[in-house]
Motif scaffolding. Structure first.
Motif, PDB file in Angstrom:
ATOM      1  N   ARG A  43       1.836   1.981  -3.415  1.00  0.00           N
ATOM      2  CA  ARG A  43       0.738   2.625  -4.133  1.00  0.00           C
ATOM      3  C   ARG A  43       0.652   4.112  -3.780  1.00  0.00           C
ATOM      4  O   ARG A  43       0.360   4.949  -4.646  1.00  0.00           O
ATOM      5  N   HIS A  78      -6.323  -4.885  -0.611  1.00  0.00           N
ATOM      6  CA  HIS A  78      -5.227  -3.975  -0.280  1.00  0.00           C
ATOM      7  C   HIS A  78      -5.522  -3.278   1.057  1.00  0.00           C
ATOM      8  O   HIS A  78      -5.480  -2.054   1.162  1.00  0.00           O
ATOM      9  N   VAL A 112       0.831  -1.201   0.000  1.00  0.00           N
ATOM     10  CA  VAL A 112       0.000   0.000   0.000  1.00  0.00           C
ATOM     11  C   VAL A 112       0.867   1.254   0.000  1.00  0.00           C
ATOM     12  O   VAL A 112       0.547   2.251  -0.664  1.00  0.00           O
ATOM     13  N   VAL A 170      -8.347   0.128  -2.130  1.00  0.00           N
ATOM     14  CA  VAL A 170      -7.266   0.306  -1.151  1.00  0.00           C
ATOM     15  C   VAL A 170      -7.837   0.910   0.122  1.00  0.00           C
ATOM     16  O   VAL A 170      -8.608   1.875   0.074  1.00  0.00           O
TER      17      VAL A 170
END
Length: 469
Positions: free
Chosen positions: A258, A417, A255, A444
């Motif tokens: 990301r 996620h 994460v 996410v």
């Protein structure tokens, strides 16, 4: 789970408002029933959104009912009485997360209209938490910036264990016998007492994060009392402390990557145009970081745990980027990242550490750094296994498979996620609840409830449906 930090305040996400009380609007006789249940709740108006508040008395020790403690309860009645389904219990996470202020002060913001129309939404501050009394009290803070949770020498490890023991001993002196009875099984029995006091034959459940463990435990103990349930951000109580930390570390690393990619692509990110991963690695390497009002600065662990909490939702990422940019010269906001005493005490009952000395913890450090070379394992699972190492209060609800049978209409929701409750835990929990369904989402963040409107709509539809399955 939701690590109990003040990072939400740092990021300006929310702050609880003080209750505004008025004269009682409804009363029921608060007399005891056999088995420790209380018949009725004396309600009074509270807050500014039309809520009611009350309390329920339950045994301190459900195995030996005698001395009693008080649970704080809040309720928002169904806005459409003609279509009222019943009671919806809500637990927002933790361990140690209070639900009374969420229902009392933020019902309109937190609960979709369909839930507010169809249910009496009931929040309970679990035993020892929030406005329930007595409260868990720990004079010595569980997290001490001077005591590392990532020891590199036997001496540092022994210092960590000694600190944990001192925290627990001080908690016991300040809290009293309650400290032995704040496990999730006891809390689930409390919810059954609240159900009886409400006079409901069945209840529905919305459990988020740690609330999935609390709701699952309730369903295991009282399966026939569950009308429907949504468990979002699933906790698998069988994984053990080593895997708990490793699973979270792996997803948190992904994460954060990301987050860095978002910064590279979005010009509004305060770190746009910079190598976010290198910047963060440099901050950790330079720690303790300078911080206004913090003489010894911010250690790497405080920075890391604060970042971990901020990764719970992409809605936080813009502010997180600003804080990481400014941390080079002033990391003071990250001083708020610390463990709440109630969180530590309850967590050590439900997720006891199985660390077997310095060599074992050192091996786990090597594993977690391999899984998360950038974020370094600053995750909730590590805080629990390191913070509960040497904890002297016997765990009342240690790691176990929950094996729920007979509970109808359970929907387990898990994200691909989610840094706090990884997808593998959702699969594991769904296998432990006979007849449950697993709904996965690809976004996410921690829980779909706060991060994905489409999945939230499916959760609401499940709860309000006449045939939730």
């Amino acid at each position: 789970m939701r690590r109990q930090t003040a990072v939400a305040v740092v990021l300006g996400l929310a702050a609880a408002a003080a209750p505004v009380t008025a004269a009682p609007v409804a009363a029921a006789p608060a007399v005891a029933e056999p088995g420790g249940a209380q018949a009725g709740i004396e309600w009074h108006a509270c807050g500014e959104q039309g809520a009611e508040c009350g309390s329920v008395r339950v045994p301190l020790d459900w195995a030996r009912p005698g001395e009693r403690i008080t649970l704080a309860v809040s309720r928002v009645r169904a806005a459409d009485p003609a279509r009222r389904i019943g009671v919806l219990f809500i637990n927002p996470g933790g361990p140690g997360g209070p639900a009374v202020p969420m229902v009392r002060d933020y019902a309109r913001e937190v609960f979709p209209a369909d839930l507010r129309d169809r249910f009496d939404i009931v929040g309970v501050d679990p035993r020892g938490v929030g406005e329930s009394r007595p409260a868990i009290t720990c004079p010595t803070p569980p997290f001490d910036p001077a005591v590392t949770q990532f020891p590199t020498t036997p001496e540092q490890y022994h210092r960590l264990v000694a600190h944990n023991r001192r925290v627990a001993e001080d908690c016991r002196r300040a809290t009293g016998p309650l400290i032995d009875h704040v496990d999730t099984v006891s809390a689930a029995r409390d919810f059954e007492a609240v159900r009886k006091a409400l006079g409901e034959r069945q209840v529905s459940w919305l459990g988020l994060s740690y609330g999935t463990l609390l709701g699952t435990t309730y369903a295991r103990l009282h399966p026939d009392r569950v009308r429907a349930a949504v468990f979002d951000g699933a906790v698998d109580h069988s994984v053990g402390s080593r895997r708990m930390a490793a699973d979270e570390a792996r997803v948190t690393e992904e994460v954060f990557t990301r987050f860095a990619k978002w910064c590279a692509e979005d010009s509004t990110c305060a770190l746009h145009g910079r190598d976010v991963i290198t910047h963060y690695e440099n901050l950790l390497a330079r720690a303790p970081l300078p911080a206004t009002g913090v003489p010894n600065g911010i250690p790497a662990e405080q920075l890391g745990y604060g970042v971990y909490s901020a990764l719970y939702s992409p809605a936080n990422w813009s502010r997180l980027a600003e804080l990481l940019r400014d941390a080079e010269t002033d990391a003071a906001p990250f001083a708020a990242a610390s463990t709440d005493p109630a969180y530590r005490v309850i967590a050590c009952h439900d997720f006891p550490s199985d660390v077997r000395g310095f060599a074992d913890l050192a091996a786990r450090q090597r594993e977690i750094r391999r899984l998360a070379p950038v974020t370094r394992g600053h995750v909730e699972g590590w805080d629990v296994q390191a913070g509960c190492a040497g904890w002297p209060v016997p765990a009342a609800n240690p790691w176990r498979r929950e094996a729920v049978r007979g509970a109808a209409n359970v929907l387990v929701v898990s994200g691909e996620h989610d840094p706090a409750t990884p997808m593998a835990w959702g699969r594991g929990l769904a296998r432990q609840i006979a007849g449950s369904r697993l709904l996965t989402w690809s976004g996410v963040g921690h829980t779909a409830y706060f991060n994905d409107r489409d999945v939230l709509a499916r959760e609401v539809a499940h709860l309000v449906s006449d045939s939730p399955q």
